[in-house]
Structures are given as C-alpha cells and as structure tokens.
Design a protein around this motif. Structure first.
Motif, PDB file in Angstrom:
ATOM      1  N   VAL A 122       0.836  -1.197   0.000  1.00 18.17           N
ATOM      2  CA  VAL A 122       0.000   0.000   0.000  1.00 18.17           C
ATOM      3  C   VAL A 122       0.877   1.255   0.000  1.00 18.17           C
ATOM      4  O   VAL A 122       0.518   2.287  -0.553  1.00 18.17           O
ATOM      5  N   GLN A 123       2.012   1.213   0.659  1.00 21.31           N
ATOM      6  CA  GLN A 123       3.057   2.249   0.738  1.00 21.31           C
ATOM      7  C   GLN A 123       2.681   3.442   1.607  1.00 21.31           C
ATOM      8  O   GLN A 123       3.524   3.976   2.309  1.00 21.31           O
ATOM      9  N   SER A 124       1.442   3.890   1.576  1.00 21.98           N
ATOM     10  CA  SER A 124       1.002   4.952   2.479  1.00 21.98           C
ATOM     11  C   SER A 124      -0.503   4.835   2.675  1.00 21.98           C
ATOM     12  O   SER A 124      -1.202   4.231   1.861  1.00 21.98           O
ATOM     13  N   GLY A 125      -0.978   5.421   3.764  1.00 19.32           N
ATOM     14  CA  GLY A 125      -2.414   5.450   4.023  1.00 19.32           C
ATOM     15  C   GLY A 125      -2.984   6.846   3.922  1.00 19.32           C
ATOM     16  O   GLY A 125      -4.064   7.120   4.449  1.00 19.32           O
ATOM     17  N   SER A 126      -2.271   7.731   3.236  1.00 16.54           N
ATOM     18  CA  SER A 126      -2.706   9.109   3.046  1.00 16.54           C
ATOM     19  C   SER A 126      -2.822   9.388   1.556  1.00 16.54           C
ATOM     20  O   SER A 126      -1.866   9.161   0.807  1.00 16.54           O
ATOM     21  N   ASP A 127      -3.967   9.888   1.113  1.00 16.81           N
ATOM     22  CA  ASP A 127      -4.143  10.183  -0.314  1.00 16.81           C
ATOM     23  C   ASP A 127      -3.141  11.214  -0.812  1.00 16.81           C
ATOM     24  O   ASP A 127      -2.640  11.110  -1.944  1.00 16.81           O
ATOM     25  N   ALA A 128      -2.834  12.200   0.009  1.00 16.04           N
ATOM     26  CA  ALA A 128      -1.889  13.236  -0.420  1.00 16.04           C
ATOM     27  C   ALA A 128      -0.502  12.638  -0.653  1.00 16.04           C
ATOM     28  O   ALA A 128       0.180  12.972  -1.629  1.00 16.04           O
ATOM     29  N   VAL A 129      -0.089  11.744   0.233  1.00 18.49           N
ATOM     30  CA  VAL A 129       1.211  11.099   0.076  1.00 18.49           C
ATOM     31  C   VAL A 129       1.200  10.151  -1.113  1.00 18.49           C
ATOM     32  O   VAL A 129       2.155  10.100  -1.900  1.00 18.49           O
ATOM     33  N   LEU A 130       0.122   9.385  -1.279  1.00 15.92           N
ATOM     34  CA  LEU A 130       0.024   8.469  -2.421  1.00 15.92           C
ATOM     35  C   LEU A 130       0.125   9.227  -3.741  1.00 15.92           C
ATOM     36  O   LEU A 130       0.745   8.754  -4.698  1.00 15.92           O
ATOM     37  N   GLU A 131      -0.456  10.412  -3.794  1.00 19.71           N
ATOM     38  CA  GLU A 131      -0.371  11.223  -5.015  1.00 19.71           C
ATOM     39  C   GLU A 131       1.067  11.657  -5.262  1.00 19.71           C
ATOM     40  O   GLU A 131       1.548  11.608  -6.398  1.00 19.71           O
TER      41      GLU A 131
ATOM     42  N   ALA B 287       5.662  -1.503  15.739  1.00 16.53           N
ATOM     43  CA  ALA B 287       4.824  -1.891  16.874  1.00 16.53           C
ATOM     44  C   ALA B 287       3.409  -2.207  16.405  1.00 16.53           C
ATOM     45  O   ALA B 287       2.788  -3.180  16.858  1.00 16.53           O
ATOM     46  N   LEU B 288       2.895  -1.401  15.473  1.00 14.91           N
ATOM     47  CA  LEU B 288       1.574  -1.670  14.909  1.00 14.91           C
ATOM     48  C   LEU B 288       1.576  -3.000  14.163  1.00 14.91           C
ATOM     49  O   LEU B 288       0.607  -3.769  14.243  1.00 14.91           O
ATOM     50  N   SER B 289       2.661  -3.289  13.444  1.00 13.28           N
ATOM     51  CA  SER B 289       2.749  -4.554  12.719  1.00 13.28           C
ATOM     52  C   SER B 289       2.640  -5.740  13.676  1.00 13.28           C
ATOM     53  O   SER B 289       1.923  -6.714  13.393  1.00 13.28           O
ATOM     54  N   ARG B 290       3.320  -5.669  14.797  1.00 13.78           N
ATOM     55  CA  ARG B 290       3.244  -6.763  15.775  1.00 13.78           C
ATOM     56  C   ARG B 290       1.824  -6.903  16.308  1.00 13.78           C
ATOM     57  O   ARG B 290       1.324  -8.027  16.491  1.00 13.78           O
TER      58      ARG B 290
ATOM     59  N   PHE C 182       1.046  11.264   8.596  1.00 14.32           N
ATOM     60  CA  PHE C 182       1.497  10.026   9.224  1.00 14.32           C
ATOM     61  C   PHE C 182       0.416   9.449  10.124  1.00 14.32           C
ATOM     62  O   PHE C 182       0.159   8.229  10.107  1.00 14.32           O
ATOM     63  N   GLU C 183      -0.233  10.292  10.921  1.00 19.46           N
ATOM     64  CA  GLU C 183      -1.308   9.809  11.795  1.00 19.46           C
ATOM     65  C   GLU C 183      -2.458   9.248  10.960  1.00 19.46           C
ATOM     66  O   GLU C 183      -3.099   8.255  11.353  1.00 19.46           O
ATOM     67  N   GLU C 184      -2.727   9.889   9.824  1.00 17.80           N
ATOM     68  CA  GLU C 184      -3.742   9.374   8.914  1.00 17.80           C
ATOM     69  C   GLU C 184      -3.347   7.975   8.424  1.00 17.80           C
ATOM     70  O   GLU C 184      -4.186   7.074   8.340  1.00 17.80           O
ATOM     71  N   MET C 185      -2.074   7.785   8.096  1.00 19.98           N
ATOM     72  CA  MET C 185      -1.611   6.468   7.663  1.00 19.98           C
ATOM     73  C   MET C 185      -1.780   5.438   8.771  1.00 19.98           C
ATOM     74  O   MET C 185      -2.241   4.314   8.512  1.00 19.98           O
ATOM     75  N   MET C 186      -1.423   5.775   9.994  1.00 18.12           N
ATOM     76  CA  MET C 186      -1.573   4.836  11.110  1.00 18.12           C
ATOM     77  C   MET C 186      -3.027   4.396  11.252  1.00 18.12           C
ATOM     78  O   MET C 186      -3.319   3.204  11.429  1.00 18.12           O
ATOM     79  N   ALA C 187      -3.936   5.358  11.174  1.00 23.19           N
ATOM     80  CA  ALA C 187      -5.357   5.027  11.306  1.00 23.19           C
ATOM     81  C   ALA C 187      -5.828   4.156  10.139  1.00 23.19           C
ATOM     82  O   ALA C 187      -6.599   3.201  10.329  1.00 23.19           O
ATOM     83  N   THR C 188      -5.371   4.472   8.940  1.00 21.87           N
ATOM     84  CA  THR C 188      -5.760   3.696   7.763  1.00 21.87           C
ATOM     85  C   THR C 188      -5.261   2.260   7.866  1.00 21.87           C
ATOM     86  O   THR C 188      -6.007   1.307   7.595  1.00 21.87           O
ATOM     87  N   LEU C 189      -3.994   2.074   8.238  1.00 23.09           N
ATOM     88  CA  LEU C 189      -3.424   0.730   8.329  1.00 23.09           C
ATOM     89  C   LEU C 189      -4.134  -0.099   9.391  1.00 23.09           C
ATOM     90  O   LEU C 189      -4.382  -1.296   9.203  1.00 23.09           O
ATOM     91  N   ARG C 190      -4.472   0.529  10.500  1.00 21.63           N
ATOM     92  CA  ARG C 190      -5.203  -0.183  11.542  1.00 21.63           C
ATOM     93  C   ARG C 190      -6.580  -0.603  11.026  1.00 21.63           C
ATOM     94  O   ARG C 190      -7.042  -1.720  11.259  1.00 21.63           O
ATOM     95  N   ARG C 191      -7.238   0.293  10.298  1.00 22.75           N
ATOM     96  CA  ARG C 191      -8.571   0.006   9.767  1.00 22.75           C
ATOM     97  C   ARG C 191      -8.540  -1.104   8.708  1.00 22.75           C
ATOM     98  O   ARG C 191      -9.456  -1.914   8.600  1.00 22.75           O
TER      99      ARG C 191
END
Length: 420
Positions: A254-263, A355-358, A306-315
């Motif tokens: 996925v590489q990122s969970g933020s649309d702005a970063v993905l762009e 840590a999230l991965s674990r 980054f916080e947006e990515m953390m929330a996206t990956l968790r979701r």
C-alpha cells in the motif's frame, strides 16, 4: 574453482543468486565461504542505504579476497554512474541484461585479464529465463515469471535498474512447475518485480497462468510473492476463493495510508479504492490474510499525514507490515520534490509502524485455532513452517514430521505453537 555469492535486496535477487550458483556448479565450480577465486555481489539500489551497502560489500569482498576476481551484478550495477563503477574496480559488471549468462561470462573472465561492463539496456530484449530445477529442502520452490517495471513510482529507481516489463512464456512456465513438482517440492511461489503483470503471448493474465499451472500439476500448492492492488482481478479472486491449492495469503504493497502522500508517490490508487478492493477480496476469501509494505517519512510527510496512515493501516487490518523509511534515490521524481523527513522523526515513525505490525500480526493470528502447516526445517526436535496464511509455526515432536501437517494452534508472541 571456488566462488561465493553475497545477496542484497529482494526475493527476486535471492532467486537469481540461486540460479547463478546452480549454473556455476554445473560448470564445475564449488560454492564456499572463504579462499574463493570468484566473489559475486548481487546488488540492490532500492534505497540509498541499499546502494551504500552494495558498495560496502564489494569493497569488503576485495579486502578479504585480494586474489579473487570480483563480479558485480544486479540493480546497483545497472544504475551506478561511470565514475562509481570505475571506483568499484570490478572484473565483471552485469546489469539488467545478460544475467542468465553470468556463469559463462565468469568462465570467460577467468581465461583472460580483461574487465567487462555489461550494463547497457537493450530495447526490445525479451525475458531472460533463469530456471532453477531444485531448491534445498524440497519444501518451497520459487519460480521467477516476470521482470521489469513500467509503473515509475516517484521514489523508485527499479524501472531504471531492471528495465521494462517482460514475462516468461506460458509453455516454459508450465514445464518448469511440472519439473519442480517432480523434484519433490510441495509449494511453488511465483515471483517477479511485478508478478501481477505477467502477460502471455496471447494476452493471458496471471490468473490464466495459474489456472494452467493447476491443471498440469497434482498436489503442489501455489503462492504469489507480491502483487499490486490494481492487479488483483476478479478472475484471480475467484481462483483464490475456489481452488484449495491456492494459498490464502497476498502481499499487497500500500506504501502509504494518506491520499496526499500516495499522489506524491505517483501510486495508481486512492485509499478508498485500495480499501474497496481489499474488502472485495476478503468477502470472497474469508480466511485470507493480507500483508503489506509501507514507506514512512516520505518527502514532506506531515505529522497529520502520518497519523492518517496509522489510522488507515489499523482500519485495513493487514496481517503484518514491512516497514521502509524513505530513502532518496538520485534521478527519481521524488528526489526533486524537496527534503525527506528528519532522520530522527523517520526512526520514531518506523518504530511506531513496527509496533503496529506486531499488534496486527497477533490480531490476525487470533482468528485461527486450527490450520495446515508446510513443515520446512527441524532443529533439536523443533519443526518450523508457515500456515497457509503465511504465519510462522513451531511444532515440538519426538517423531519425524514432513509435508503438510494439520493441527490445533496455540498463540505465542513469536508465532504459533502447534499440537500434533
């Protein structure tokens, strides 16, 4: 003649290194750790760190083996500038092409004193077949079916290092999987730079290739090493849902969970598009696990992104994350976008992602209390292997185990413990 191989980078590089070893052994060479005549360094250039480590391994090989001939092959060899290559003082340099000729080229090199640089891209050149007839242990085998990349993500130098996309022919691929099964392998992993973009001469896609592979084999199971979300077709999903010999695990970067970063990364999807396809996969294959790659600290990545990515990956509930701090590669679009995130902040973000991965791994593993494991290794009565979803398992047994074992699972911090 004795040789050594040092491998950096991805699973495709690891596959290619095994091919080089097999072909050299066929010519009478012996693989060894010391007192070698030829040192082969299979390089990587995906990050600045990888390129620097490639250079370090080349210099180390020359220091520890002053009389050996030095062979540099792979992605860094292809992308290094002329001045860099001169400093390597290598006897043979092979880039994106001629890799399947490495053994023969080494033999030629030993017969004269000329150095050779084979790093020119040849437009229109086809797929270089690098078949490996047998892997150690005979459990899991790998088959490279695709090479090259046309995607040009803004941060990535791989299209420049490996060239444009090309695929093994279907007839050759089918012959090779039959040979791997006949050699006793229980599982075959299809690998490539863009495995999901395998294409046959008549336009067949990866799902069509896998259907044919299933037809010409009897018991072997199949995995896909990595695939992009845009390459997971409806036909491939149906195959995963209906064919028990297709393992229910996909690794989808996925590489990122933020649309702005993905762009900014020039990735070909939005978070919503990725998530929608992910849910379609899970609806069709409820017992599937999906892992991913993520990059942290990309150019201008803000705290909010980054916080947006953390929330996206968790979701998105991935089964685990491969985490890569961003590393600028000269010549890519991202290298002209501005500075990367501060290194200290990158490390902090990488630690949080790990840590999230674990946490995600444990959540995904908790879904299964019984599974089938392909036993791969044994040490002091402890057998190790992976479930169909690619989770690690330990099995304590007083009697020999081999092949596929089905049993109850007990969750532990470093994987499962199976009762047999």
């Amino acid at each position: 003649m004795r040789f050594s191989i040092t491998t950096l980078g991805c699973k495709v590089n690891a596959y290619e290194s095994r091919y080089y070893a097999r072909k050299l052994e066929e010519l009478g060479f012996e693989e060894a750790d010391q007192d070698v005549d030829v040192c082969i360094i299979n390089t990587c250039t995906v990050t600045n760190t990888a390129a620097a480590k490639s250079r370090q391994m080349i210099h180390r090989a020359r220091k520890h083996n002053p009389r050996a001939r030095i062979v540099v092959v792979g992605c860094y060899a292809q992308t290094a500038e002329e001045e860099e290559k001169q400093k390597l003082q290598a006897d043979l340099i092979i880039g994106a092409r001629h890799k399947n000729e490495l053994a023969a080229r080494v033999q030629e090199m030993l017969q004269d004193d000329r150095s050779r640089d084979l790093t020119s891209h040849e437009e229109g050149a086809g797929f270089e077949s690098m078949p490996i007839a047998r892997f150690e242990g005979r459990h899991r085998a790998f088959l490279k079916v695709q090479d090259g990349c046309n995607q040009f993500c803004s941060y990535c130098a791989i299209p420049f290092a490996r060239g444009r996309e090309r695929s093994i022919s279907m007839p050759e691929a089918l012959t090779l999987v039959q040979e791997l099964e006949a050699a006793g392998h229980r599982e075959i992993v299809l690998t490539g730079i863009h495995t999901g973009r395998w294409q046959g001469e008549n336009g067949e896609d990866l799902a069509a290739l896998l259907r044919e592979m299933l037809q010409v084999t009897r018991d072997v199971t199949f995995r896909i090493s990595s695939i992009e979300i845009t390459e997971v077709t409806d036909d491939l999903i149906r195959l995963l849902a209906t064919e028990p010999r297709m393992m229910p695990h996909l690794h989808i970067p996925v590489q990122s969970g933020s649309d702005a970063v993905l762009e900014r990364m020039n990735r070909p999807y939005t978070v919503a598009e990725f998530e929608e396809r992910l849910e379609a996969i899970r609806a069709a294959v409820p017992d599937i696990s999906v892992s991913t790659d993520v990059i942290c600290g990309f150019v201008r990545e803000t705290d909010e992104e980054f916080e947006e990515m953390m929330a996206t990956l968790r979701r998105m509930r991935f089964s685990f994350l491969h985490v890569f701090p961003y590393s600028e590669r000269k010549g890519t679009k991202a290298s002209r976008m501005g500075p990367a995130v501060n290194g200290t902040i990158q490390k902090e973000r990488a630690a949080r992602l790990l840590a999230l991965s674990r946490e995600l791994r444990m959540q995904d593993m908790a879904r299964f209390d019984e599974e089938t494991v392909l036993v791969e290794q044994e040490e002091n009565g402890v057998y190790t292997g992976y479930t169909r979803q690619y989770h690690p398992v330990k099995i304590h047994s007083d009697h020999p185990l081999e092949g596929r074992i089905t049993g109850k699972l007990q969750l532990s911090q470093d994987g499962y413990i199976m009762e047999v």
